[in-house]
Design an enzyme around this catalytic site. Structure first.
Site, PDB file in Angstrom:
ATOM      1  N   CYS A   1       0.839  -1.203   0.000  1.00  0.00           N
ATOM      2  CA  CYS A   1       0.000   0.000   0.000  1.00  0.00           C
ATOM      3  C   CYS A   1       0.877   1.256   0.000  1.00  0.00           C
ATOM      4  O   CYS A   1       1.678   1.454   0.915  1.00  0.00           O
ATOM      5  CB  CYS A   1      -0.906  -0.024   1.225  1.00  0.00           C
ATOM      6  SG  CYS A   1      -1.910   1.457   1.448  1.00  0.00           S
TER       7      CYS A   1
ATOM      8  N   CYS B   1      -0.737   3.984  -6.316  1.00  0.00           N
ATOM      9  CA  CYS B   1      -1.636   3.267  -5.415  1.00  0.00           C
ATOM     10  C   CYS B   1      -1.806   1.899  -6.043  1.00  0.00           C
ATOM     11  O   CYS B   1      -2.063   1.808  -7.259  1.00  0.00           O
ATOM     12  CB  CYS B   1      -2.977   3.976  -5.287  1.00  0.00           C
ATOM     13  SG  CYS B   1      -4.230   3.024  -4.376  1.00  0.00           S
TER      14      CYS B   1
END
Length: 244
Positions: free
Chosen positions: A69, A175
C-alpha cells in the site's frame, strides 16, 4: 514466508508477480478491508493500524513483509515498525522503475500519499532535475475496491485528468489499486504508465512449500468474489479479527 500487506485488493497484482517469480515460497496476504480506504485516514490512525497488522503477519510466520500500500508506505512505517520481520515499502522501489528519460513526471495517488509528498522527496534524491506533479484521486481506490463498472471509472478519470493528457513523460500509478484501471488511465492520459508490480526484491534465502493464504479483516466471502472477478482465482479467503 513472505507477507504482503495492503488496505484491500490493490496488492493482489504484486502478490501475483511475486508468486510467479518465487513459486516455491510460502505467501500470506492480508487485506485490512475493515478500514479501507486508507487514503482518507489520518497519520496516527494509520500507524496504529499498520503496527498491529504487521505484528499479526509476523506472528503468522512472515519473515519479510512487503507493504504494498503506497499510503501505508508514505507513513514511514518501515522506520517506525517495532518487530523482527524485514519490512519493505514500495515507494522508493517504484520510483526506480521510472525511465531515466522522463523529465516531467505525473504522480497519481491517494490524498494521503500526495499530502505526504513522499514521491516528490524520493524523486528529488533520485533525479533532482525532474519536474514532479502530484495529483490526488480521492474516489478511485474506493471505486475499484467496490468493483465499479469500467465506464464509471473512465468517466471519473476523464473528469479528473483530462487536462494532463499528453503533457507528461510518464505517470506513476502510486496506489496499488490503480493498475486495475490501467486501461482507463491509458485512454485518458496517453502517456507511459509506471506501477509497482515489477519492483525488484531480493530472492528468499530459503524456499518454502509454495503455500498461499489470503486473509482479510473484512468479509472473506466478499474478498473471494473480488479475487474471482479481478484475478480469476477461485480461492477461499479467511476473515480474521486482529486485536490491538
Amino acid at each position: 514466508m513472505i507477507g504482503v500487506f495492503d488496505s484491500g485488493i490493490g496488492g493482489l497484482r504484486l502478490l501475483d508477480q511475486l508468486r510467479q517469480r518465487w513459486g516455491q515460497e510460502d505467501f500470506i496476504y492480508l487485506a485490512d478491508q475493515a478500514h479501507v480506504p486508507y487514503g482518507s485516514l489520518d497519520r496516527d490512525t494509520l500507524l496504529e493500524l499498520l503496527q498491529q497488522n504487521l505484528n499479526w503477519l509476523e506472528d503468522q510466520g512472515a519473515k519479510t513483509i512487503v507493504v504494498a500500500c503506497n499510503t501505508a508506505s508514505a507513513t514511514g512505517i518501515v522506520r517506525r515498525y517495532i518487530g523482527q520481520a524485514q519490512v519493505i515499502e514500495i515507494i522508493s522501489k517504484t520510483c526506480e522503475l521510472i525511465p531515466e528519460s522522463a523529465r516531467k513526471i505525473l504522480v497519481l495517488a491517494t490524498p494521503f500519499t500526495v499530502q505526504s509528498h513522499r514521491y516528490k522527496q524520493v524523486l528529488a534524491q533520485q533525479r533532482p532535475q525532474a519536474e514532479v506533479k502530484e495529483v490526488g484521486l480521492s474516489c478511485l481506490a474506493f471505486m475499484i475496491e467496490h468493483l465499479c463498472p469500467k465506464q464509471e471509472i473512465l468517466a471519473y478519470l476523464q473528469g479528473e485528468l483530462r487536462a494532463y493528457r499528453g503533457q507528461y513523460d510518464a505517470a506513476v500509478l502510486a496506489c496499488t489499486h490503480f493498475p486495475f484501471a490501467r486501461e482507463q488511465f491509458a485512454e485518458v492520459l496517453q502517456i507511459p504508465l509506471i506501477d509497482s508490480e515489477s519492483i525488484a526484491l531480493e530472492a528468499p534465502k530459503k524456499a518454502g512449500q509454495g503455500t498461499l493464504r489470503i486473509v482479510t479483516t473484512g468479509s472473506g466471502e466478499q474478498l473471494s468474489r473480488q479475487l474471482h472477478q479481478l484475478m480469476r482465482w477461485d480461492t477461499v479467503c479467511e476473515h480474521v479479527q486482529i486485536e490491538k
